[in-house]
Design an enzyme around this catalytic site. Structure first.
Site, PDB file in Angstrom:
ATOM      1  N   ARG A   1       0.909  -1.405  -0.125  1.00  0.00           N
ATOM      2  CA  ARG A   1       0.043   0.132   0.053  1.00  0.00           C
ATOM      3  C   ARG A   1       0.750   1.204   0.120  1.00  0.00           C
ATOM      4  O   ARG A   1       0.604   2.381   0.626  1.00  0.00           O
ATOM      5  CB  ARG A   1      -0.990   0.034   1.241  1.00  0.00           C
ATOM      6  CG  ARG A   1      -1.859  -0.962   1.271  1.00  0.00           C
ATOM      7  CD  ARG A   1      -2.979  -1.231   0.136  1.00  0.00           C
ATOM      8  NE  ARG A   1      -4.052  -1.932   0.423  1.00  0.00           N
ATOM      9  CZ  ARG A   1      -4.056  -3.294   0.255  1.00  0.00           C
ATOM     10  NH1 ARG A   1      -3.058  -4.029  -0.512  1.00  0.00           N
ATOM     11  NH2 ARG A   1      -5.062  -4.035   0.685  1.00  0.00           N
TER      12      ARG A   1
ATOM     13  N   CYS B   1     -10.390   0.092   3.812  1.00  0.00           N
ATOM     14  CA  CYS B   1      -9.659  -0.051   5.041  1.00  0.00           C
ATOM     15  C   CYS B   1      -9.002   1.013   5.457  1.00  0.00           C
ATOM     16  O   CYS B   1      -8.451   1.875   4.816  1.00  0.00           O
ATOM     17  CB  CYS B   1      -8.572  -1.279   4.854  1.00  0.00           C
ATOM     18  SG  CYS B   1      -9.236  -3.037   4.996  1.00  0.00           S
TER      19      CYS B   1
ATOM     20  N   GLU C   1      -3.951   3.920   6.553  1.00  0.00           N
ATOM     21  CA  GLU C   1      -3.852   3.407   5.211  1.00  0.00           C
ATOM     22  C   GLU C   1      -4.828   4.532   4.354  1.00  0.00           C
ATOM     23  O   GLU C   1      -4.214   4.805   2.831  1.00  0.00           O
ATOM     24  CB  GLU C   1      -4.925   2.101   4.896  1.00  0.00           C
ATOM     25  CG  GLU C   1      -4.340   1.053   3.670  1.00  0.00           C
ATOM     26  CD  GLU C   1      -5.300   1.215   2.749  1.00  0.00           C
ATOM     27  OE1 GLU C   1      -4.947   2.175   1.956  1.00  0.00           O
ATOM     28  OE2 GLU C   1      -6.309   0.515   2.832  1.00  0.00           O
TER      29      GLU C   1
HETATM   30  N1  EPU Z   1     -11.997 -10.504  10.352  1.00  0.00           N
HETATM   31  C1  EPU Z   1     -12.931 -10.495  11.564  1.00  0.00           C
HETATM   32  N2  EPU Z   1     -13.253  -9.307  11.822  1.00  0.00           N
HETATM   33  C2  EPU Z   1     -13.469  -8.244  10.943  1.00  0.00           C
HETATM   34  C3  EPU Z   1     -12.584  -8.386   9.940  1.00  0.00           C
HETATM   35  C4  EPU Z   1     -11.701  -9.391   9.276  1.00  0.00           C
HETATM   36  O1  EPU Z   1     -12.656 -11.396  12.151  1.00  0.00           O
HETATM   37  O2  EPU Z   1     -14.050  -7.339  11.545  1.00  0.00           O
HETATM   38  C5  EPU Z   1     -11.129 -11.797   9.910  1.00  0.00           C
HETATM   39  C6  EPU Z   1     -11.856 -12.350   8.639  1.00  0.00           C
HETATM   40  O3  EPU Z   1     -12.938 -13.069   8.936  1.00  0.00           O
HETATM   41  C7  EPU Z   1     -10.555 -12.873   8.207  1.00  0.00           C
HETATM   42  C8  EPU Z   1      -9.310 -12.344   8.698  1.00  0.00           C
HETATM   43  O4  EPU Z   1      -9.800 -11.364   9.637  1.00  0.00           O
HETATM   44  O5  EPU Z   1     -10.628 -14.303   8.527  1.00  0.00           O
HETATM   45  C9  EPU Z   1      -8.845 -11.296   7.308  1.00  0.00           C
HETATM   46  O6  EPU Z   1      -9.931 -10.483   7.012  1.00  0.00           O
HETATM   47  P1  EPU Z   1      -9.818  -9.946   5.501  1.00  0.00           P
HETATM   48  O7  EPU Z   1      -9.722 -11.227   4.352  1.00  0.00           O
HETATM   49  O8  EPU Z   1     -10.926  -9.104   5.373  1.00  0.00           O
HETATM   50  O9  EPU Z   1      -8.383  -9.458   5.181  1.00  0.00           O
HETATM   51  P2  EPU Z   1      -7.645  -7.998   5.748  1.00  0.00           P
HETATM   52  O10 EPU Z   1      -6.477  -8.395   6.200  1.00  0.00           O
HETATM   53  O11 EPU Z   1      -8.600  -7.447   7.169  1.00  0.00           O
HETATM   54  C10 EPU Z   1      -6.881  -7.033   3.493  1.00  0.00           C
HETATM   55  C11 EPU Z   1      -6.877  -5.689   3.086  1.00  0.00           C
HETATM   56  C12 EPU Z   1      -8.087  -5.293   2.239  1.00  0.00           C
HETATM   57  C13 EPU Z   1      -8.405  -6.465   1.336  1.00  0.00           C
HETATM   58  C14 EPU Z   1      -8.222  -7.637   1.865  1.00  0.00           C
HETATM   59  C15 EPU Z   1      -8.620  -8.921   0.936  1.00  0.00           C
HETATM   60  C16 EPU Z   1      -5.433  -4.016   4.345  1.00  0.00           C
HETATM   61  C17 EPU Z   1      -5.483  -3.030   5.312  1.00  0.00           C
HETATM   62  N3  EPU Z   1      -6.679  -4.761   3.943  1.00  0.00           N
HETATM   63  O12 EPU Z   1      -7.690  -6.973   4.526  1.00  0.00           O
HETATM   64  O13 EPU Z   1      -7.929  -4.268   1.493  1.00  0.00           O
HETATM   65  O14 EPU Z   1      -9.537  -6.283   0.535  1.00  0.00           O
HETATM   66  O15 EPU Z   1      -7.097  -8.143   2.477  1.00  0.00           O
HETATM   67  O16 EPU Z   1      -7.210  -9.197   0.367  1.00  0.00           O
HETATM   68  O17 EPU Z   1      -4.274  -4.489   3.598  1.00  0.00           O
HETATM   69  C18 EPU Z   1      -8.055  -1.962   1.560  1.00  0.00           C
HETATM   70  O18 EPU Z   1      -6.928  -1.654   1.171  1.00  0.00           O
HETATM   71  O19 EPU Z   1      -8.787  -0.831   1.577  1.00  0.00           O
HETATM   72  C19 EPU Z   1      -8.747  -3.350   1.946  1.00  0.00           C
HETATM   73  C20 EPU Z   1      -9.811  -2.916   2.430  1.00  0.00           C
END
Ligand code: EPU
Length: 345
Positions: free
Chosen positions: A197, A246, A319
């Site tokens: 990012r 995010c 972010e």
């Molecule tokens: N989870 C929870 N509660 C929540 C959110 C997530 O329990 O409120 C759990 C999910 O169930 C999952 C794990 O946490 O088991 C990871 O969640 P997710 O797949 O949504 O991935 P993330 O690490 O939270 C990242 C990116 C997102 C991107 C997704 C999918 C960042 C900060 N976020 O989210 O990017 O869409 O992976 O690849 O890197 C963005 O850049 O704006 C963004 C949303």
């Protein structure tokens, strides 16, 4: 003259000077826009131009329609020494509620067409990223299907190396077109640092477009993967809400999800004015209602950071980009968060 009268006189003089400075600057900006053939708009607000739907007034908005116009207009702005910033779809920006006295150059209309040539596609900065992903899939070109649901422009995606579901745009960039001294310069993708990012592009560099190098695959398979990513996103992230994606980065190199950790801290649904921690994904702050302010979203974000620091000993990094009217993000009273805290004590 008494000292009070002298002070009043000085004040009138300085107001007059300020008014004439402002008029001079306005005339200069009108001329810059006219020469570059670029539409200039007054009286717009970040609340209309960002996906969070909050943020204050924009002094001048320049809306170029081609890469050449955009390069020429920022080249001319540099010559005048008037500050400017680039705004794409506004889907990753939180701008404060005050009056922003710099020029906002919007790339939204620098759209053109996506030009496909074998495994390559050339596209301008204002082109919609979701649309590019759909068109690439239709052409049987793979490499960006994970990015299909990111609601931004190609320029914004390049600027921050947008990524999702195993794909990052930087992995497939052959060249980026950048505005330098009024001209379009091609920078090889290999010369850019594509981090999580974050990229090595600098404030003051306007990204105009890029050529991506993708890989041939079966269009049905690509569409399948895109659909899968879309379903995942639909199930785990808010949609149709006023958000900027995010809000914080995940702690680098940890494999941890900030969203999951905020969720475990019990903060889903937490509110500050018109800002709410999304009940769907805790790393999303969404705004609600007509009265929502940027300062609400910021206060809530700082509250999350404070608790995160206390409970996990980790400093969360934003972010989203925080845009302050004069550089630093402040509330309407002109206070930073720290100054706000002092006032409350
Ligand atoms: N989870 C929870 N509660 C929540 C959110 C997530 O329990 O409120 C759990 C999910 O169930 C999952 C794990 O946490 O088991 C990871 O969640 P997710 O797949 O949504 O991935 P993330 O690490 O939270 C990242 C990116 C997102 C991107 C997704 C999918 C960042 C900060 N976020 O989210 O990017 O869409 O992976 O690849 O890197 C963005 O850049 O704006 C963004 C949303």
């Amino acid at each position: 003259m008494t000292s009070t009268a002298a002070a009043a006189h000085m004040e009138v003089m300085s107001e007059e000077r300020n008014t004439s400075d402002v008029q001079k600057r306005d005339a200069q900006l009108e001329e810059v826009a006219r020469r570059a053939g670029v539409r200039a708009e007054r009286g717009r607000r970040f609340a209309e131009l960002t996906s969070l739907r909050v943020g204050g007034a924009i002094d001048w908005l320049f809306v170029p329609e081609t890469e050449e116009q955009a390069a020429a207009v920022v080249g001319a702005l540099e010559e005048t020494g008037i500050a400017w910033r680039v705004l794409g779809a506004g889907s990753n920006v939180l701008a404060d509620d005050r009056e922003h006295r710099y020029v906002v150059v919007s790339t939204r209309e620098v759209k053109g067409k996506a030009e496909f040539d074998g495994e390559r596609v050339s596209v301008s900065a204002g082109f919609s990223l979701p649309r590019l992903c759909v068109e690439a899939a239709r052409q049987g070109l793979s490499g960006i299907e994970g990015l299909g649901g990111i609601p931004g422009t190609v320029g914004g995606a390049l600027w921050m190396n947008a990524g999702a579901y195993g794909h990052e745009i930087g992995q497939v960039v052959e060249t980026v077109r950048v505005a330098r001294e009024g001209k379009i310069v091609e920078v090889p993708g290999g010369e850019v640092k594509w981090d999580y990012r974050h990229t090595s592009f600098k404030e003051g560099e306007l990204l105009l477009g890029c050529t991506l190098r993708l890989k041939r695959d079966d269009p049905e398979k690509i569409k399948g993967r895109m659909e899968e990513a879309k379903q995942k996103r639909f199930a785990t992230q808010p949609h149709g809400a006023r958000s900027a994606g995010c809000f914080f980065k995940n702690p680098p190199g940890s494999g941890l999800s900030t969203g999951k950790m905020i969720d475990e801290m019990g903060m889903k649904g937490e509110k500050r004015g018109g800002a709410v921690v999304s009940p769907v994904h805790a790393n999303f702050i969404v705004t609600e209602g007509e009265d929502a302010r940027a300062s609400d979203a910021y206060a809530l974000a700082e509250e999350i950071r404070e608790r995160f620091r206390r409970e996990h000993g980790v400093e969360l990094e934003y972010e989203v980009e925080l845009w302050g009217a004069d550089g630093e993000f402040k509330d309407e009273g002109g206070r930073t968060k720290d100054e706000g805290d002092t006032d409350e004590k």
